[in-house]
Structure formats: structure tokens, C-alpha cells
Design an enzyme around this catalytic site. Sequence first.
Site, PDB file in Angstrom:
ATOM      1  CG  ASP A  14      -1.758  -1.241   1.349  1.00 55.67           C
ATOM      2  OD1 ASP A  14      -2.431  -1.604   0.373  1.00 55.67           O
ATOM      3  OD2 ASP A  14      -1.717  -1.870   2.419  1.00 55.67           O
ATOM      4  CG  HIS A  42      -0.930  -1.635  -7.885  1.00 49.81           C
ATOM      5  ND1 HIS A  42      -0.004  -2.231  -8.708  1.00 49.81           N
ATOM      6  CD2 HIS A  42      -0.607  -2.035  -6.626  1.00 49.81           C
ATOM      7  CE1 HIS A  42       0.832  -2.956  -7.977  1.00 49.81           C
ATOM      8  NE2 HIS A  42       0.469  -2.854  -6.720  1.00 49.81           N
TER       9      HIS A  42
END
EC number: 6.3.4.4
Length: 429
Positions: A14, A42
Site C-alpha cells: 500500500d 493499485h
Amino acid sequence: MGKNVVVLGSQWGDEGKGKIVDLLTEKASAVARFQGGHNAGHTLVVDGKTTVLHLIPSGILREGVTCFIGNGVVLAPDALLKEMKGLEENGVPVRERLRISPNCPLIMPYHVALDQAREAKRGSGKIGTTGRGIGPAYEDKVARRAIKLADLFRDDLEEKLRNLIEYHNFQLTQYYKVEAIDFDETLKLCKEWKEEIRGMVTDVTEDLNQLRLAGKNLMFEGAQGTLLDIDHGTYPFVTSSSVTAGGVSTGTGIGPLYLDYVLGITKAYTTRVGSGPFPTELFDDVGAHLAKVGHEFGATTGRARRCGWFDAEALRRAVVLNSMSGICLTKLDVLDGLEELLIGVGYNLPETECAGAHDAEFYEAVTPKYETLQGWSESTVGITNYDELPENAKIYIKRIEALIGCPVDIISTGPDREETIVLRDPYDA
């Protein structure tokens, strides 16, 4: 000659890899995924429009860029087709741009059922998987019984599938006490997948090598983060693949000496999703502030991320594990307005007879040593020139560089691809 650049996460995932891959693909001819599956998430923001990708490489939005899914990826065909449909509805010609290795192991319905049944049985001791079948699919690969994409085109598919479903159904019904997977339904799915994916299957290793020999710039896009690596992460609270730079070669077939630059994507603070140790985790108002301002919710699971101070010691190790050439510091703007910033500069280590484990037990036992720096009140949002950053922000960045022994080459000051400071472009380094 072209440059081959690796972009990967240096923390617990992340970190903002999607945006940076999307930014750098302006100079790339191809982008390849080399590990993981649709457990990745993503997020790209281009001209204010948000796109979330889970399986398809982040370069798919760039015209003229070919995207590859390498053999190290476990492929969920249903998730792939759903993602393709969403992109195609927005005018992205996915079938023209995407190529897939026939050696990808497939994530089948029984893998998803096993993943979810196992997590449920673990109760409070759960690992925190996404429940999407990633681990069980890699398990079948290592046990040399996986059904790969190539098997969809072979005559013995039915026999292989029947044997595997019988094997996994025994676990599902007898041990986990859940419903069995239907053979006929699964075989029907396989036949549908074969027709949908047929035109995108290619020898990814050879295609990438030909692009390399032609002097094209290539990019290799990692998923998750270094501290989730199956070998070097906080085991067992890890993913099931090789997340580090070494995974590029095994996951695409492009040898390590062909890789020119490794960029580690790193948040200006630290986050983690799900279970597992987190030495610099915050449980106070600052942690809540980071979560709120940083919009810290997983792109794949929607789960709230745990937040904490920057852990320079963990990052220093990630630099070594990946032979990082430089790092990209993301979400610097989230720190705007904090009076003080703490950096974890090392650990107080417990006495142990087993040094160097660096697994979950190690990280649970350590306590961080902190160094305090002054924050800044000015906004850094959208700044694209390093000289315009607040002085204390520059001091913070320089201190991180000194602690990890690696330069900060890129700084992200917002979610849009334009909100970026590029000090050294990996393709020009």
C-alpha cells in the site's frame, strides 16, 4: 540501450506503487507483473479520474505500452475478465495491450474456498489473507500439481481437474466441513476462460527479451511489499510469493544482470493491513490523523490500515534485500501540520539464542528507538519543485536518506501523477 527498472514496495504494501508505475511508464515500452495475484490493489489517479487495478499492470492506461503478466503471478481468470471489462467500458483496448504467460498457475474455485475456510477456522489467530485463493494456488504450484494457463489448451485438462477437485474436496468437506466444489461447473468455467484469454497468451520471457535486445525501456511492477515477502517478511504474516527484486527474474525469466535500477516505493510514515507485528504502530490521535488524512483503507479489501511512525530500520533492511538504487517517498503531504515527527531509527533487541530470524516473533519482541524531528505547518500538496518544500520537510527527507543509506529520488505530494517531485529519473540514472 534501454533501461530495465524494477518498482516494488519496501514496507507492508500500500505504498503507492500504482501511481509511480503509471508516472514512469511515460518512458517505458512495456510493464510486467512478476508475482502475486489479484490480492494487489493499485490505485491510479489520472486527471482526477480514479482507476483501481488488481491484476493488470498499471501501465495499461498508457497508449503504446504493452503489459505482461509473468509466470510468477497466480492468475484468477474470472477476476482478470472482470477487470478487463471495466477497463474496456472506459475505452481502454486491453486485449491489444495485455499479454499473459501460459505458465501462470490458475486460481480455481477450490483455492478460494480453501483460503476462506482456513481463515475462518483460525479464528483469532488468522493471518489476514484477502481470502482470494492466492496462498492455496501457490501451494499447488510448489506441490507440482497446479493447473496452469497452458493446461486449458491441453487434452488432459479434464483428468487433471477431476483429480485435483477430488483431492481438495476431501479437505473442504471432511476437515473444514464446508461445501464441495462441483467438477462440471469448474470444467465449464475452464472452457469459457480458454476462449476469452486465448488471444493474449504468449511466451512472456521471449517477448520481454526481444524488447530488451531492441533497446526498449522495460518496467517490472511489484505487488505487496518487502516485509510481506514469503522468505524475508514477518512470517507467517506474509504473502505467498517472492516480493523482493529477486522475484523479478524467477517471475518473468529475465535474468538479474539485466536489471538496471530498483526503485523502492516508501510511505513517509508506515502502514499495515491485517494481522502481524508492527513495531512503530500508533494507537493515539496521531495514528488516527494519519489514517484519516491519508485515506488509509485497502484498495483490495477496503479494510482500515494500521498507521505508525516511519520505521527506518525496517526500510534499511529492505534496501539491502532489494539492492535498491533509490526510493520514492510517497504521501509526504499527509504529514503536513504535525508539530513533531518521530522516526524509528533502530530496535531494542531482546535476548535470544536465535539471531537474525526477522520473522513475526522477532518483530513482536522488539521495541523501537525513536528520534524526534520538527514538523512543518506549510502545505506540501501538489508541490513539484524540491526547493519549494518546507525546510523541515527537507530535513526529514535528508535524515531518512542518511538512516537507510539510499537516496530519495522521487517524492509524491498528492495522488495525481502530476503531483510529484522527480529528483532523479530511474530511466536517466
